[in-house]
Motif scaffolding. Structure first.
Motif, PDB file in Angstrom:
ATOM      1  N   THR A  13     -48.565   9.472  24.281  1.00  0.00           N
ATOM      2  CA  THR A  13     -48.243   9.970  22.949  1.00  0.00           C
ATOM      3  C   THR A  13     -47.001   9.266  22.422  1.00  0.00           C
ATOM      4  N   ARG A  14     -46.809   9.394  21.109  1.00  0.00           N
ATOM      5  CA  ARG A  14     -45.652   8.770  20.465  1.00  0.00           C
ATOM      6  C   ARG A  14     -45.404   9.458  19.132  1.00  0.00           C
ATOM      7  N   ASN A  17     -45.625   9.429  15.354  1.00  0.00           N
ATOM      8  CA  ASN A  17     -46.430   8.728  14.364  1.00  0.00           C
ATOM      9  C   ASN A  17     -46.013   9.160  12.967  1.00  0.00           C
ATOM     10  N   SER A  69     -55.468   3.437  19.749  1.00  0.00           N
ATOM     11  CA  SER A  69     -55.240   4.870  19.674  1.00  0.00           C
ATOM     12  C   SER A  69     -53.753   5.150  19.473  1.00  0.00           C
ATOM     13  N   THR A  70     -53.459   6.154  18.656  1.00  0.00           N
ATOM     14  CA  THR A  70     -52.073   6.582  18.457  1.00  0.00           C
ATOM     15  C   THR A  70     -51.712   7.731  19.393  1.00  0.00           C
ATOM     16  N   ASN A  82     -53.633  10.544  19.772  1.00  0.00           N
ATOM     17  CA  ASN A  82     -53.957  11.789  19.079  1.00  0.00           C
ATOM     18  C   ASN A  82     -55.355  12.305  19.409  1.00  0.00           C
ATOM     19  N   VAL A 108     -53.855   8.548  12.018  1.00  0.00           N
ATOM     20  CA  VAL A 108     -53.758   8.768  13.460  1.00  0.00           C
ATOM     21  C   VAL A 108     -55.157   8.625  14.056  1.00  0.00           C
ATOM     22  N   TRP A 109     -55.201   8.208  15.349  1.00  0.00           N
ATOM     23  CA  TRP A 109     -56.463   7.824  15.959  1.00  0.00           C
ATOM     24  C   TRP A 109     -56.601   8.370  17.369  1.00  0.00           C
ATOM     25  N   ALA A 135     -60.494   4.620  17.053  1.00  0.00           N
ATOM     26  CA  ALA A 135     -59.616   3.445  16.985  1.00  0.00           C
ATOM     27  C   ALA A 135     -60.387   2.182  17.336  1.00  0.00           C
ATOM     28  N   THR A 148     -58.545  -0.935  15.953  1.00  0.00           N
ATOM     29  CA  THR A 148     -57.105  -0.745  16.113  1.00  0.00           C
ATOM     30  C   THR A 148     -56.878  -0.044  17.451  1.00  0.00           C
TER      31      THR A 148
END
Length: 441
Positions: free
Chosen positions: A290-291, A293, A318-319, A321, A305-306, A311, A316
């Motif tokens: 996690t981070r 965003n 994954s964020t 999420n 968010v992905w 994603a 792209t």
């Protein structure tokens, strides 16, 4: 788990095993008394396997090795029955995780007696404040959760944590007037719940509500409280940040990255590591780190968010999420701790600066909002009339419009923030809007 992954690879090209253990402690209040208390514990193992792009899911209420093996075989049977998902790419790979936040184990071990005592104390304090109060409802509790996510690509991440909450609903009866039920709450990562403040705040609102004022159709300044902000935005705005909606082109934010969509006062982000977060998770339900965003920064839309699946469909990453539905075992896109950044003024000053306007404590009907276009129609209840910088009484009115127009009408945001544990997890301030069209009742 290594043995179970190897066992599952006999059947699947890729395999994920997710084990969840939850312990919930809670009490309920009804009509001036503690009515029930309970402890609920559950362990769930979710198997998600992929064979030739066919996905099979199986859920078992156990972490027993032999039961999990049976669930793997059952998931394989399900996969054979399903059509291939041609969009499927792969399960995620391991990533770099932050150090877990140290959380007191008191939440894990707390007894229902603790919350019975809190509830009893709150009832006593409320009835001492006003003999005309009725404690209509309320409750408190704690949830402790543990999860282990492993997959055949090498993800192996364990995490644990929990939080506590308390809420109280009061009704006032005076001179033939009966107020609507009005509630207040507190939520913390630990057990240091501020019951006295909950009682103080809800009692003040009920006293305001004794004096009922008629609302009128007009444009006015409106201050919306954290509970109302979270309920409206959870249905009308936050779903639009989903990458799945971007792929399906069902979000009003399509092709608007780096464009201004709100007042420059508004900044929103998802951050499990925020100091007030009730879910300081280091990985999502797929084991992706996690981070923080950023969603809206100074009014500018920063991105979607992905989860892992959408994603990779979009091209792209994954964020972090990915969120799992424990009823179906499927993975969607969700948030950990939505934060609306606080402003510069105290709530008391925001109220004092309004010659004529309203303070909204709650919305009814927010769930009927349309995230595909941002349209909403809600009833502001309870709401309070502000005249010459003071709250004069309670009122009710309709409020409808478009959430994207509304977030451009922000003129101030409070310094105070509140943790909302009931709409996912949100950390929100009071937000002041101008020129809001309301319909009196």
């Amino acid at each position: 788990m290594e043995e179970l992954i190897r066992f599952g690879e006999r059947f699947f090209d890729e395999l994920e095993i997710a084990v969840y253990r939850n312990r919930d402690v809670g009490v309920n209040i009804e009509l001036n008394e503690v009515s029930t208390s309970s402890v609920r514990q559950r362990t769930i193992t979710v198997i998600r396997g992929i064979k030739d792009k066919r996905i099979g899911i199986s859920i078992v209420d156990s972490k027993d090795k032999e039961e999990i093996k049976k669930a793997i075989e059952e998931a394989y049977k399900m996969a054979k029955l399903n059509a291939p998902d041609e969009k499927w790419v792969s399960l995620p790979e391991p990533g770099k995780y932050r150090e877990p936040k140290k959380i007191s184990k008191e939440v894990k071990e707390v007894s229902p007696d603790y919350f019975v005592d809190l509830a009893t104390k709150a009832i006593k304090l409320a009835l001492e404040k006003d003999k005309d109060f009725v404690v209509a409802g309320g409750g408190g509790g704690a949830e402790w959760s543990e999860s282990l996510i492993v997959n055949s690509h090498g993800i192996d991440v364990f995490q644990e944590g929990g939080g506590a909450y308390f809420y109280l609903e009061l009704i006032g009866r005076k001179n033939g007037n009966v107020t609507p039920g009005i509630f207040e709450f507190d939520a913390k990562l630990g057990l240091n719940l501020e019951v006295e403040k909950v009682v103080e705040d809800v009692a003040q609102k009920v006293k305001w509500a004794y004096n009922v004022e008629k609302s009128k159709t007009e444009e006015a300044k409106v201050i919306v409280g954290p509970w109302a902000v979270a309920s409206l935005l959870s249905y009308a705005l936050f779903p639009a940040f989903s990458g799945e909606r971007a792929v399906k082109e069902t979000t009003p934010l399509l092709n608007k990255v780096e464009q201004k969509i709100a007042s420059e006062l508004l900044t929103i982000y998802d951050d499990p590591f925020h100091e007030l977060s009730l879910k300081p998770v280091i990985a999502d339900d797929e084991g992706v780190p996690t981070r923080k965003n950023m969603l809206i920064e100074n009014g500018v839309f920063k991105g979607f968010v992905w989860n892992n699946y959408w994603a990779k469909v979009y091209g792209t990453e994954s964020t972090g999420n990915g969120t799992r539905n424990l009823s179906t075992g499927g993975i969607g896109i969700g948030f950990h701790s939505i934060v609306i950044e606080k402003g510069k003024e105290n709530l008391s000053d925001l109220i004092a600066e309004i010659d004529h306007g309203y303070l909204i404590d709650g919305f009814q009907g927010a769930h009927s909002s349309n995230p595909d276009n941002g349209n909403f129609a809600v009833v502001a209840n309870p709401a309070f009339l502000i005249e010459n910088g003071e709250i004069k009484g309670s009122t009710v009115f309709m409020m409808s419009g478009n959430v994207y127009e509304l977030i451009n009408q922000i003129y101030e945001i409070s310094k105070e923030q509140k943790v909302i544990p009931f709409h996912g997890t949100a950390i929100t301030p009071w937000i002041a809007f101008e020129n809001v069209r309301i319909a009196g009742k």
